[in-house]
Design a protein around this motif. Structure first.
Motif, PDB file in Angstrom:
ATOM      1  N   SER A   1      -4.584  -0.444  -2.428  1.00 57.56           N
ATOM      2  CA  SER A   1      -4.462  -1.787  -1.861  1.00 57.56           C
ATOM      3  C   SER A   1      -4.392  -2.828  -2.973  1.00 57.56           C
ATOM      4  O   SER A   1      -4.912  -2.614  -4.071  1.00 57.56           O
ATOM      5  CB  SER A   1      -5.630  -2.080  -0.924  1.00 57.56           C
TER       6      SER A   1
ATOM      7  N   SER B   1      -7.841  -1.466   3.821  1.00 56.47           N
ATOM      8  CA  SER B   1      -7.174  -0.288   4.397  1.00 56.47           C
ATOM      9  C   SER B   1      -6.644  -0.649   5.778  1.00 56.47           C
ATOM     10  O   SER B   1      -7.272  -1.387   6.532  1.00 56.47           O
ATOM     11  CB  SER B   1      -8.112   0.911   4.473  1.00 56.47           C
TER      12      SER B   1
ATOM     13  N   ILE C   1       0.836  -1.209   0.000  1.00 58.60           N
ATOM     14  CA  ILE C   1       0.000   0.000   0.000  1.00 58.60           C
ATOM     15  C   ILE C   1       0.864   1.249   0.000  1.00 58.60           C
ATOM     16  O   ILE C   1       0.585   2.221  -0.717  1.00 58.60           O
ATOM     17  CB  ILE C   1      -0.979  -0.018   1.194  1.00 58.60           C
TER      18      ILE C   1
END
Length: 71
Positions: free
Chosen positions: A28, A69, A22
């Motif tokens: 992602s 995330s 990331i």
């Protein structure tokens, strides 16, 4: 917020690779890309992400691509 559960060595290594991806790509990875990165199948990569999410390290949106995330 509750304290995060401690990760196993395998989970910690997986989480570090996810963070690195990331940080490098600013997006992602897909489960397939993540699996290739760490040498496991995309099904196992998804399972590992579900375990990290249950422990409070990441968040995902169901039925969407590239929504992992770091919390």
């Amino acid at each position: 917020m509750a304290e995060k559960q401690k990760l196993t060595p395998t989970q910690a290594a997986f989480f570090k690779e996810l963070q690195n991806y990331i940080n490098e790509h600013t997006i992602s990875p897909t489960y397939e890309e993540l699996g290739e990165l760490v040498g496991i199948s995309k099904v196992n990569a998804r399972g590992m992400c579900k375990r990290l999410e249950a422990r409070g390290y990441i968040r995902t949106l169901p039925h969407k691509c590239r929504t992992i995330s770091v919390v």
